[in-house]
Structure formats: C-alpha cells, structure tokens
Design a protein around this motif. Structure first.
Motif, PDB file in Angstrom:
ATOM      1  N   GLY A  64      -4.847   0.205   3.082  1.00  0.00           N
ATOM      2  CA  GLY A  64      -5.339  -0.232   1.782  1.00  0.00           C
ATOM      3  C   GLY A  64      -6.850  -0.366   1.746  1.00  0.00           C
ATOM      4  O   GLY A  64      -7.503  -0.016   0.748  1.00  0.00           O
ATOM      5  N   TRP A  65      -7.435  -0.863   2.830  1.00  0.00           N
ATOM      6  CA  TRP A  65      -8.892  -1.030   2.904  1.00  0.00           C
ATOM      7  C   TRP A  65      -9.593   0.322   2.941  1.00  0.00           C
ATOM      8  O   TRP A  65     -10.622   0.528   2.284  1.00  0.00           O
ATOM      9  N   GLY A  66      -9.037   1.276   3.678  1.00  0.00           N
ATOM     10  CA  GLY A  66      -9.664   2.583   3.805  1.00  0.00           C
ATOM     11  C   GLY A  66      -9.604   3.406   2.530  1.00  0.00           C
ATOM     12  O   GLY A  66     -10.467   4.251   2.290  1.00  0.00           O
ATOM     13  N   ILE A  67      -8.607   3.176   1.699  1.00  0.00           N
ATOM     14  CA  ILE A  67      -8.483   3.921   0.441  1.00  0.00           C
ATOM     15  C   ILE A  67      -9.376   3.309  -0.640  1.00  0.00           C
ATOM     16  O   ILE A  67     -10.064   4.028  -1.372  1.00  0.00           O
ATOM     17  N   SER A  68      -9.364   1.968  -0.745  1.00  0.00           N
ATOM     18  CA  SER A  68     -10.070   1.305  -1.845  1.00  0.00           C
ATOM     19  C   SER A  68     -11.457   0.813  -1.474  1.00  0.00           C
ATOM     20  O   SER A  68     -12.324   0.663  -2.345  1.00  0.00           O
ATOM     21  N   GLY A  69     -11.696   0.503  -0.197  1.00  0.00           N
ATOM     22  CA  GLY A  69     -12.961  -0.089   0.203  1.00  0.00           C
ATOM     23  C   GLY A  69     -13.057  -1.565  -0.099  1.00  0.00           C
ATOM     24  O   GLY A  69     -14.153  -2.143  -0.046  1.00  0.00           O
TER      25      GLY A  69
END
Length: 325
Positions: free
Chosen positions: A233-238
């Motif tokens: 989730g962090w890698g997709i949305s930042g």
C-alpha cells in the motif's frame, strides 16, 4: 482518547506548516480515489497485522535495536520498492517531486517552541494542580507533540507522496536518497532520547510510569504478512498513517480523506477481529475444541479421566469425571 488528540495535532501542525511556508504543503492529486481507498485498506491491514509502520518499526524499533523491527523494515521496504518500481503509479502523481523544506531558522524555532510549550505545561501542572488536572496536561502534551511531529513530516517531505515515490522508485533516473537521511536523523535522535531515559530512569515529570515498546517481539507470520501488505500500500500510494493525516489539512483534502477512510475501516475491522479472537480464546479455555488437550481445561479433564477408577459399566465410570457442561 490520546490518539484522537494526537491526530488533531497532526492536522493542526500541517495547517501551521502550510501557513509558514506554503511551498512545503501540496495537495495530493493523481491516483484515482478508489485506488487511494484500496491503498488505505492495505496500509491499515498491514500496520495492524504487522504491529507498526515507518514510525513504529522504522524509527522506534530500529533505535532500540529490535530484531523484529529490523525484519519488518526489511520486508516492507523491499515490498514498497518493488511496488513503486513496477507499479508505475509515480507517473500519475502530479505533485512536484522536488523537496522543499523549512529554512534552518524555522526548524530551530519549531523545536524551541515545542520544548518551551511542554515546559510550560509541566510547570503549570506542578504549580497549580488543582486548576490544571492531569488529564488536561496529558491531552495538551499529545496535541503539542502531534503538532511538532506533523511539522517534521511536512518539512522533511514525508507528507508528500511524490517525494516518497521518488525515493522508493529505484529505477527512476532522478532517484533521490533524501528520505534515507531523514530516517537516519530520526533514528539517531530517538536513540539518544531512549537510551538517556533508560540510563537515568527518572520518574516522568507528569507522574505515572514510562512505557517503552518491547524489543523482544517474535518474527511471527503475522509480522511478515502485515509488513508485506503495508509495503504494498505504501509503495503504490506513497502514503502511510501519519502523512495521511497531514493530507487532511491540504488545499484539497478529499484524496487524503478517502485514503484515511480506508485506513480507519481496516483498523475498525481488525478491532472487531481482535475482540472475536479474545472471546474465542475464552471459550476454548472453558471448552476444548475438537478434542484438543493443549488447553488448561482439557488437560485437567484428561488427568481426571486417567485417575478415575475404571468400572465395567462405562456410564458409571464417565459419571465420576467432571462433566463437560
């Protein structure tokens, strides 16, 4: 609760930072709202199952040399790098990727003001406790620390997904290691505070006990799974929980609100699951499931059955054993 007051401080800090230096606070635009909601769910599930995120494991855990945090950081950082490099979502985020932070004089002023306000709160609590209850002092401390933490997120670029994705996308030609130095600075500062407190063992100025996270958590499958989901989730949305709260104070709060809704939905779901799990554990202690004998009640029952005098009549022998209900 304290968490709510801290979250309000995060939003207030982002508003204050945007007022001081408008260039550091940019609205999140680019990703579809349904993607942001899904990423919020992933981050919420990941932080709940993995018991932490970039702040808990990345700063607090690493500064205490927690082995489980080292594993968690390795897993979610590796996953987020793959997600950012292969997902291609960075091209959709229209925020300028340049890192515009606070001037050094602003940073020194922010640190000074936060420390001064915390000192005033402590002094008032000790001077006039009858007019300054402990609950109010704790709430003000949470708000002030949340405000300071938020301004640190905004000033360092952690609240801007474009900066985060630029750091995570190792395949980009303009890759920037800026946030790596942010992490090093945060871990070093936290280490000094933590080991100073552990060495001095002073009583907290507002009373009570010092609660430190345990450094002996095991590397469970839940920790690994949660870290992977969080990294995705962090890698997709930042975005992760703290920076998501600061987005609510931007010029366009809708993207941050959508992400935050998914995050809170995941937290609520895990709260229900934990409550169900606790209730199930109570039931298993009272009544063993599928004949298991590793529960205390089942062990007692097996011992009674083995020690009870056997009879030719099975019904009479069974009656001498404590019934199941």
């Amino acid at each position: 609760s304290r968490e709510i007051v801290f979250a309000v401080g995060l939003i207030a800090g982002a508003l204050l930072a945007g007022t001081m230096t408008p260039g550091v606070a940019r609205a999140y635009t680019g990703l579809p709202l349904k993607t942001l909601f899904g990423c919020g769910l992933l981050v919420g599930v990941g932080t709940s199952a993995g018991e932490g995120c970039t702040s808990n494991h990345g700063i607090v855990g690493l500064s205490r040399l927690s082995r489980s945090s080292v594993v968690a950081v390795g897993v979610f950082f590796g996953t987020s790098v793959l997600a950012a490099s292969l997902g291609g979502t960075r091209a959709l985020v229209t925020q300028p990727p340049d890192l515009e932070g606070f001037p050094l004089s602003y940073l020194a002023g922010i640190i000074g003001v936060v420390l001064a306000v915390l000192g005033v709160i402590t002094a008032l609590r000790k001077a006039v406790p009858q007019f300054f209850p402990l609950a109010l002092a704790h709430a003000l401390v949470e708000f002030v620390t949340g405000t300071g933490f938020s301004m640190g997120l905004v000033g360092s670029g952690m609240s801007r997904p474009s900066v985060v994705l630029r750091f995570l996308d190792f395949s980009a030609e303009d890759w920037s290691p800026a946030l790596f130095f942010v992490l090093i600075g945060a871990v070093c500062t936290n280490s000094v505070v933590y080991y100073t407190m552990a060495w001095r063992r002073d009583e907290p100025l507002l009373g009570g006990n010092v609660e430190m996270p345990s450094c002996r958590r095991r590397e469970t499958p839940s920790l690994i799974f949660g870290s992977m989901i969080f990294g995705l989730g962090w890698g997709i949305s930042g975005m992760c929980p703290g920076p998501a709260a600061t987005q609510l104070a931007s010029a366009d709060p809708v993207p941050g609100l959508i992400f935050f809704s998914g995050l809170m939905g995941a937290y609520a779901l895990f709260g229900l699951l934990e409550a169900y799990k606790a209730e199930l554990n109570v039931l298993l202690r009272e009544r063993p499931l599928f004949g298991r004998t590793d529960q205390p009640y089942a062990k007692d029952l097996v011992e009674q059955m083995s020690s009870a005098p056997r009879s030719e009549n099975p019904q009479r022998w069974a009656a001498s054993v404590t019934p199941l209900s």
